[in-house]
Design a protein around this motif. Structure first.
Motif, short mmCIF file in Angstrom:
data_model
loop_
_atom_site.label_atom_id
_atom_site.label_comp_id
_atom_site.label_asym_id
_atom_site.label_seq_id
_atom_site.Cartn_x
_atom_site.Cartn_y
_atom_site.Cartn_z
N LEU A 73 12.56 -0.49 -0.96
CA LEU A 73 13.45 0.26 -0.08
C LEU A 73 12.82 1.59 0.36
CD1 LEU A 73 16.94 -0.27 -1.78
CD2 LEU A 73 16.17 -1.19 0.41
N LEU A 74 12.05 2.21 -0.53
CA LEU A 74 11.49 3.53 -0.23
C LEU A 74 10.09 3.48 0.36
CD1 LEU A 74 12.66 5.62 -3.35
CD2 LEU A 74 13.68 5.52 -1.07
N SER A 75 9.36 2.37 0.15
CA SER A 75 7.99 2.29 0.65
C SER A 75 7.87 2.43 2.17
CB SER A 75 7.30 1.01 0.17
OG SER A 75 8.00 -0.14 0.61
N PRO A 76 8.85 1.95 2.98
CA PRO A 76 8.71 2.17 4.43
C PRO A 76 8.61 3.65 4.80
CG PRO A 76 10.34 0.48 4.03
CD PRO A 76 9.99 1.05 2.69
N TYR A 77 9.33 4.51 4.06
CA TYR A 77 9.26 5.95 4.34
C TYR A 77 7.86 6.49 4.04
CZ TYR A 77 14.37 5.63 4.38
OH TYR A 77 15.67 5.28 4.66
N THR A 78 7.30 6.06 2.90
CA THR A 78 5.96 6.57 2.54
C THR A 78 4.88 5.97 3.44
OG1 THR A 78 5.58 4.86 0.86
CG2 THR A 78 6.65 6.88 0.14
N VAL A 117 16.29 12.02 -0.75
CA VAL A 117 15.21 11.13 -1.18
C VAL A 117 14.39 10.60 -0.01
CG1 VAL A 117 14.67 8.94 -2.31
CG2 VAL A 117 16.29 10.50 -3.37
N PRO A 118 14.99 10.01 1.06
CA PRO A 118 14.17 9.49 2.17
C PRO A 118 13.24 10.53 2.81
CG PRO A 118 16.38 8.60 2.30
CD PRO A 118 16.42 9.66 1.25
N PRO A 119 13.75 11.73 3.21
CA PRO A 119 12.81 12.70 3.78
C PRO A 119 11.75 13.17 2.79
CG PRO A 119 14.98 13.69 3.51
CD PRO A 119 15.14 12.23 3.29
N ALA A 120 12.12 13.28 1.52
CA ALA A 120 11.15 13.72 0.51
C ALA A 120 10.05 12.68 0.31
CB ALA A 120 11.86 13.98 -0.82
N PHE A 131 7.69 12.86 3.22
CA PHE A 131 6.77 13.98 3.01
C PHE A 131 5.66 13.58 2.04
CE2 PHE A 131 5.60 17.70 0.40
CZ PHE A 131 4.99 18.48 1.38
N ALA A 132 6.02 12.84 0.98
CA ALA A 132 5.01 12.37 0.02
C ALA A 132 3.98 11.49 0.72
CB ALA A 132 5.68 11.60 -1.13
N GLY A 133 4.47 10.63 1.62
CA GLY A 133 3.56 9.77 2.38
C GLY A 133 2.63 10.57 3.27
N ILE A 134 3.16 11.62 3.92
CA ILE A 134 2.33 12.47 4.78
C ILE A 134 1.22 13.12 3.96
CG2 ILE A 134 2.32 14.59 6.17
CD1 ILE A 134 5.14 13.82 7.10
N MET A 135 1.57 13.65 2.80
CA MET A 135 0.55 14.28 1.94
C MET A 135 -0.49 13.26 1.47
SD MET A 135 1.09 17.53 1.68
CE MET A 135 1.41 17.36 3.44
N SER A 136 -0.04 12.03 1.20
CA SER A 136 -0.95 10.97 0.79
C SER A 136 -1.96 10.66 1.89
CB SER A 136 -0.15 9.72 0.43
OG SER A 136 -1.00 8.62 0.15
N GLY A 137 -1.46 10.52 3.12
CA GLY A 137 -2.35 10.19 4.23
C GLY A 137 -3.27 11.33 4.61
N LEU A 138 -2.74 12.55 4.58
CA LEU A 138 -3.51 13.72 5.01
C LEU A 138 -4.58 14.11 4.00
CD1 LEU A 138 -3.95 16.11 6.98
CD2 LEU A 138 -2.15 17.33 5.73
N LEU A 139 -4.26 13.99 2.69
CA LEU A 139 -5.12 14.54 1.65
C LEU A 139 -5.82 13.49 0.79
CD1 LEU A 139 -2.79 17.44 0.45
CD2 LEU A 139 -4.59 17.52 2.18
N GLY A 140 -5.50 12.21 0.97
CA GLY A 140 -6.18 11.17 0.19
C GLY A 140 -5.73 11.10 -1.25
N ILE A 141 -4.53 11.62 -1.53
CA ILE A 141 -3.99 11.57 -2.89
C ILE A 141 -3.06 10.36 -2.99
CG2 ILE A 141 -4.15 14.04 -3.21
CD1 ILE A 141 -1.13 14.19 -2.64
N GLY A 142 -2.69 10.01 -4.20
CA GLY A 142 -1.79 8.88 -4.37
C GLY A 142 -0.37 9.16 -3.94
N PHE A 200 3.51 1.71 -7.89
CA PHE A 200 3.74 0.51 -7.08
C PHE A 200 3.76 0.87 -5.59
CE2 PHE A 200 6.99 -2.25 -5.04
CZ PHE A 200 6.36 -3.48 -5.18
N ILE A 201 4.49 1.93 -5.23
CA ILE A 201 4.59 2.39 -3.84
C ILE A 201 3.23 2.89 -3.35
CG2 ILE A 201 5.66 4.10 -2.32
CD1 ILE A 201 8.13 3.99 -4.13
N MET A 202 2.49 3.54 -4.25
CA MET A 202 1.19 4.13 -3.91
C MET A 202 0.24 3.11 -3.31
SD MET A 202 -1.50 5.68 -6.71
CE MET A 202 -0.22 6.65 -7.50
N GLY A 203 0.17 1.92 -3.89
CA GLY A 203 -0.74 0.89 -3.40
C GLY A 203 -0.36 0.43 -2.01
N LEU A 204 0.95 0.26 -1.76
CA LEU A 204 1.41 -0.16 -0.43
C LEU A 204 1.07 0.88 0.63
CD1 LEU A 204 4.98 -1.49 -1.43
CD2 LEU A 204 2.91 -2.84 -1.04
N THR A 205 1.25 2.16 0.28
CA THR A 205 0.99 3.24 1.24
C THR A 205 -0.50 3.36 1.55
OG1 THR A 205 2.87 4.42 0.26
CG2 THR A 205 1.43 5.68 1.72
#
Length: 251
Positions: free
Chosen positions: A79-84, A135-138, A141-152, A178-183
């Protein structure tokens, strides 16, 4: 040079498994500082692109283990992975167009934040409760940081799942992995399309991270956590200051 790349992946995997930090916190600055000694210059955006494969390796191996242990909240993850994933795509696109100095500055601030959390310790929620509307906007944001900085993204995702979604900490860590791998899959594809992903270097990082994560899991119980956290926090602070000096010291 490839041996050095694999060694960076090993270090990232070991520290990631012991401390619960995303490998990108180690991989990105390490590649920037190590590769020039082998005559290979690398931009922080290229290091971030390579780090996405390390994140993917951690996500796949970690999620498999957590699924076997029954700790992953699969429904919550789906449910949350689409946001990330959407956030990760946005962050990866920003990584392609933003100046290196801007990316390095955000990354240095993230390192300082990670060091602060290691030294202070995050507040944890162990009793399940109703999730917050934030939770969804947060998670985006976690996904944005993952894509921008190469972190999990776990630096942001775990507190969000635990404090805002009310998921107990162990399950929050497992679900975040689990979400990290999908993102990371989506992030890597964006950087590949942008021509920044060095496939051979990424394979070396991925191999090192996979082996290092297994080693770290075995070493976790043998190393005093307090001493290791103090040492790594100081290392993060030193690295962040070096990054800031590299990109701002000669401005």
């Amino acid at each position: 040079m490839m041996l050095a790349v694999i060694a960076v992946g090993l270090l990232a995997g070991v520290l990631g498994a012991i401390l619960g930090l995303g490998g990108g916190v180690v991989v990105v600055p390490a590649l920037e500082f190590v590769l020039p000694h082998f005559g290979r210059e690398i931009t922080i955006q290229q290091a971030v692109a390579v780090s996405q494969i390390g994140v993917l390796a951690v996500g796949l191996s970690g999620a498999a283990s957590y699924l076997q242990q029954g700790l992953v909240r699969a429904r919550t993850g789906y449910l949350l992975s689409p946001y990330t994933i959407v956030g990760g795509a946005v962050g990866s696109f920003l990584g392609l167009i933003l100046p290196a100095r801007a990316v390095a500055t955000v990354f240095a601030l993230l390192l300082l934040y990670s060091a602060y959390n290691l030294l202070r310790g995050l507040k944890r929620v162990e009793v399940e409760r109703e999730p917050s509307r934030l939770v969804p906007p947060a998670m985006t944001f976690a996904g944005i940081m993952s894509g921008l900085l190469g972190i999990g993204g776990g630096t942001v995702q775990v507190p969000v799942l635990n404090l805002l979604a009310g998921v107990p900490i162990r399950q929050a860590i497992a679900t975040s992995t689990f979400i990290m791998g999908l993102t990371a899959v989506g992030n890597a594809l964006v950087y590949q399309a942008g021509g920044l992903l060095d496939v051979k270097m990424a394979a070396g990082i991925g191999l090192g991270v996979l082996v290092g994560a297994r080693m770290g899991a075995r070493l976790q119980s043998r190393i005093p956590a307090a001493q290791l956290k103090l040492f790594f926090s100081l290392l993060l602070i030193f690295t962040s200051l070096n990054l800031l000096w590299k990109y701002w010291g000669h401005a």
